[in-house]
Design a protein around this motif. Structure first.
Motif, PDB file in Angstrom:
ATOM      1  N   LEU A 127       0.855  -1.185   0.000  1.00  0.00           N
ATOM      2  CA  LEU A 127       0.000   0.000   0.000  1.00  0.00           C
ATOM      3  C   LEU A 127       0.896   1.242   0.000  1.00  0.00           C
ATOM      4  O   LEU A 127       1.833   1.320   0.795  1.00  0.00           O
ATOM      5  N   ASP A 128       0.633   2.170  -0.885  1.00  0.00           N
ATOM      6  CA  ASP A 128       1.406   3.426  -0.947  1.00  0.00           C
ATOM      7  C   ASP A 128       2.885   3.192  -1.231  1.00  0.00           C
ATOM      8  O   ASP A 128       3.728   4.022  -0.856  1.00  0.00           O
ATOM      9  N   CYS A 129       3.238   2.084  -1.839  1.00  0.00           N
ATOM     10  CA  CYS A 129       4.662   1.804  -2.072  1.00  0.00           C
ATOM     11  C   CYS A 129       5.213   2.752  -3.142  1.00  0.00           C
ATOM     12  O   CYS A 129       4.673   2.838  -4.249  1.00  0.00           O
ATOM     13  N   CYS A 130       6.274   3.451  -2.798  1.00  0.00           N
ATOM     14  CA  CYS A 130       6.851   4.455  -3.700  1.00  0.00           C
ATOM     15  C   CYS A 130       8.179   3.964  -4.243  1.00  0.00           C
ATOM     16  O   CYS A 130       9.225   4.590  -4.017  1.00  0.00           O
ATOM     17  N   ASN A 131       8.174   2.866  -4.916  1.00  0.00           N
ATOM     18  CA  ASN A 131       9.378   2.378  -5.557  1.00  0.00           C
ATOM     19  C   ASN A 131       9.019   1.294  -6.565  1.00  0.00           C
ATOM     20  O   ASN A 131       7.873   0.818  -6.587  1.00  0.00           O
ATOM     21  N   ALA A 132       9.993   0.968  -7.387  1.00  0.00           N
ATOM     22  CA  ALA A 132       9.888  -0.177  -8.290  1.00  0.00           C
ATOM     23  C   ALA A 132      11.230  -0.882  -8.191  1.00  0.00           C
ATOM     24  O   ALA A 132      12.238  -0.244  -7.912  1.00  0.00           O
ATOM     25  N   PHE A 133      11.239  -2.199  -8.367  1.00  0.00           N
ATOM     26  CA  PHE A 133      12.528  -2.878  -8.270  1.00  0.00           C
ATOM     27  C   PHE A 133      12.562  -4.164  -9.089  1.00  0.00           C
ATOM     28  O   PHE A 133      11.525  -4.728  -9.446  1.00  0.00           O
TER      29      PHE A 133
END
Ligand SMILES: [Zn+2]
Length: 342
Positions: A127-133
């Protein structure tokens, strides 16, 4: 599935630690919480001795949803050959992945592993994750928090960047530390930018050369996460801080954090690529991109320095365009302008 052996596995995050650190110091409580969550997750990846597993030997591309949880890959939402997905972020992830695979296909590469292996993406991660990997086997996209970041699956350059980490894992295997780590980051930025330019049919001179340019909410003061055209100018924001990237070896940053500044010093080879592409002119994904791709996959030293990569690019350009060609001159000149003599 095949096993590439055990080793400490870095989590290739798109948002670098210097931005996360700034948000955790200057952001509000909600922002601080997602930074802390992501950091504890990254640490568990770093500290675990994990098997790195290559993708299935089955072709195609699948997009999953983590349904705001952290189980990977999650629930299958779309497979290659299906009609476009109803969920816009699943659709975006499918589109940008296809565009990235098409770029590498142009250079003669069949999927990320070079053997036509399946490509897996997951959206709606936490939830609300502000990244990509890229975690060694798949791409993962957070949906953003709606205040600082938009959904990461919307960005073509993010998909291109993360998938290039996959290509590197299956080709030159650049170590994710120091100069070789910064090269790993730079190559990911270069092909991320080229996916965007090819998608928009843009000439080098017309492109923004910013990666992650469609990620910020309007309140953020910045054009994106990194600029290949002008490293150090991508953002200047009260919460995110100031883009710390150098563009010349004179300003190389010596640091122990971020695996030795892999997201910082990548500005130097990034700018060398930009300069070369501008000198060559036209569409950067054609000659310049093909040259960098050939150099990348033929590199035989996982600990290659910037100078090693520059020397390899010189060998490649002479092979592709001939000794004494203008392209050879441009490669030499571009590296010289960032402080690396050939
Ligand atoms: Zn990266």
């Amino acid at each position: 599935m095949s096993d590439l052996g055990e080793h400490r596995r870095p989590l290739h995050c798109f948002i670098p630690p210097h931005i996360s650190d700034s948000i955790s110091r200057k952001g509000d409580d909600q922002s601080k919480k997602w930074i802390a969550d992501l950091e504890s997750e990254a640490e568990s990846y770093r500290s675990a001795r994990c098997e790195v597993i290559v993708a299935d030997d089955v072709p195609g591309h699948d997009v999953y949803s983590a349904d705001c949880g952290s189980e990977l890959p999650g629930r299958l939402m779309w497979s290659e050959g299906d009609p476009p997905a109803a969920d816009p972020l699943v659709r975006k992830a499918a589109e940008s992945t296809a565009q990235t695979l098409a770029l590498f296909s142009r250079y003669g590469r069949d999927s990320l592993d070079g053997k036509g292996g399946k490509v897996i993406s997951t959206v709606h991660y936490k939830l609300d994750c502000c990244n990509a990997f890229w975690n060694g086997r798949q791409m993962v996209f957070g949906d953003g928090d709606g205040r600082i970041f938009k959904a990461f699956s919307r960005s073509r350059s993010v998909a291109g960047h993360e998938m290039t980490h996959g290509v590197i894992q299956h080709s030159c295997q650049l170590h994710y530390r120091g100069e070789s780590g910064a090269l790993n980051e730079s190559l990911s930025d270069v092909f991320g930018a080229l996916v965007v330019q090819r998608g928009m049919s843009e000439d080098a001179a017309d492109a923004t050369w910013v990666v992650g340019e469609d990620l910020f909410q309007p309140a953020v003061s910045g054009s994106g996460i990194r600029s290949l055209k002008a490293p150090g100018t991508a953002y200047d924001d009260p919460v995110l801080g100031v883009d710390p990237q150098p563009f010349h070896m004179d300003d190389f940053v010596v640091t122990r954090s971020d695996y030795g500044g892999v997201h910082i010093n990548s500005g130097i080879p990034n700018h060398a690529f930009y300069l070369m592409a501008m000198m060559i002119g036209g569409r950067a994904w054609e000659k310049a991109g093909a040259l960098w791709y050939s150099t990348m996959v033929s590199l035989d030293d996982p600990k290659a320095s910037f100078a090693d990569f520059a020397a390899a690019s010189w060998v490649t350009v002479r092979g592709m365009f001939g000794q004494g060609s203008m392209e050879e001159l441009y490669v030499k000149r571009a590296w010289k302008l960032v402080g690396i003599d050939l």
